[in-house]
Write a protein that holds these residues in place. Structure first.
Motif, PDB file in Angstrom:
ATOM      1  N   LEU A 133      42.894  41.718  39.739  1.00 34.89           N
ATOM      2  CA  LEU A 133      41.836  42.047  38.787  1.00 34.89           C
ATOM      3  C   LEU A 133      40.718  42.863  39.441  1.00 34.89           C
ATOM      4  CD1 LEU A 133      41.815  38.530  37.139  1.00 34.89           C
ATOM      5  CD2 LEU A 133      42.392  40.651  35.972  1.00 34.89           C
TER       6      LEU A 133
ATOM      7  N   ALA B  91      37.946  44.694  37.431  1.00 30.44           N
ATOM      8  CA  ALA B  91      38.055  44.360  36.004  1.00 30.44           C
ATOM      9  C   ALA B  91      36.666  43.980  35.496  1.00 30.44           C
ATOM     10  CB  ALA B  91      39.033  43.213  35.795  1.00 30.44           C
TER      11      ALA B  91
ATOM     12  N   PHE C 228      42.396  31.048  36.753  1.00 28.27           N
ATOM     13  CA  PHE C 228      42.309  32.125  37.732  1.00 28.27           C
ATOM     14  C   PHE C 228      42.785  31.664  39.114  1.00 28.27           C
ATOM     15  CE2 PHE C 228      39.200  33.460  34.566  1.00 28.27           C
ATOM     16  CZ  PHE C 228      39.412  34.827  34.487  1.00 28.27           C
TER      17      PHE C 228
ATOM     18  N   TYR D 144      38.975  39.369  41.639  1.00 28.80           N
ATOM     19  CA  TYR D 144      38.087  39.362  40.475  1.00 28.80           C
ATOM     20  C   TYR D 144      36.636  39.182  40.928  1.00 28.80           C
ATOM     21  CZ  TYR D 144      38.749  34.324  41.156  1.00 28.80           C
ATOM     22  OH  TYR D 144      38.841  33.070  41.703  1.00 28.80           O
TER      23      TYR D 144
ATOM     24  N   ILE E 102      33.350  37.797  38.801  1.00 29.74           N
ATOM     25  CA  ILE E 102      32.883  37.245  37.527  1.00 29.74           C
ATOM     26  C   ILE E 102      31.496  36.665  37.721  1.00 29.74           C
ATOM     27  CG2 ILE E 102      33.314  35.505  35.754  1.00 29.74           C
ATOM     28  CD1 ILE E 102      36.337  35.719  36.543  1.00 29.74           C
TER      29      ILE E 102
ATOM     30  N   GLY F  80      34.711  35.261  44.355  1.00 28.53           N
ATOM     31  CA  GLY F  80      34.682  36.155  43.203  1.00 28.53           C
ATOM     32  C   GLY F  80      33.644  35.768  42.171  1.00 28.53           C
TER      33      GLY F  80
END
Length: 191
Positions: A139, A142, A154, A160, A162, A181
């Motif tokens: 990701l 993303a 996840f 990622y 987030i 992340g």
């Protein structure tokens, strides 16, 4: 709009729809294998209980297309604007697909399965992904912005970033290796 042609229980294999032409229609229980659709207009076609295997749909036009119980396996779906497809009873799953630079902006995608997918720069802004899983997915870059990630998994996802303050993450599952992340915006080092 003219009546759409109806196709049921048909297999389409090794067809270049960009060259041979695609017939807009309603496709039910159909299988597309090793077909290419780059920049092909699939808009307003209906796909119910269909499977796409090793297909290339790069930048196809899926505006107002219907996807119900559709499986994408090992497909190139780069640059698709899923947020423009018909969202009534929408349901699909992705395995081994390239979804780079695709958009799911603002969509309701409850319990969608993403497995072994490359999802670089995918836009999930304002989407509701509650209960979805990202198994072995990359990701990188993303976009998660005001996204509902409640109960998402996840644990096996990578790369990622987030922001917990800008997304709903209650009861979401993360691995201890991936916790960094969630802290990217703080510019801290974790060892």
């Amino acid at each position: 709009m003219a009546d759409l042609e109806y196709f049921i229980d048909k297999d389409f294999s090794n067809i270049n729809f960009a060259k041979d032409g695609f017939t807009p229609g309603e496709y039910e229980n159909c299988k597309f294998e090793k077909c290419t659709f780059p920049k092909v207009k699939l808009s307003e076609s209906v796909f119910i209980n269909c499977e796409f295997i090793s297909c290339d749909l790069t930048t196809s036009n899926i505006s107002a297309a219907v996807f119900r119980d559709v499986k994408f396996n090992n497909c190139n779906l780069t640059g698709l604007q899923f947020d423009g497809c018909n969202q009534l009873l929408l349901s699909f799953e992705f395995t081994g697909c390239q979804l780079n630079r695709s958009s799911f902006f603002g969509m309701k995608l409850h319990k969608i399965e993403f497995t072994k997918c490359e999802m670089v720069e995918v836009d999930f802004g304002r989407a509701d992904l509650s209960g979805s899983s990202f198994n072995d997915c990359d990701l990188h870059n993303a976009v998660f912005d005001n996204t509902n990630l409640s109960k998402c998994d996840f644990r096996k996802a990578s790369n990622y970033s987030i922001d917990p303050e800008n997304n709903k993450i209650s009861k979401a599952k993360f691995s201890s290796m991936g916790i960094s992340g969630l802290l990217t915006k703080y510019d801290i080092e974790i060892e």
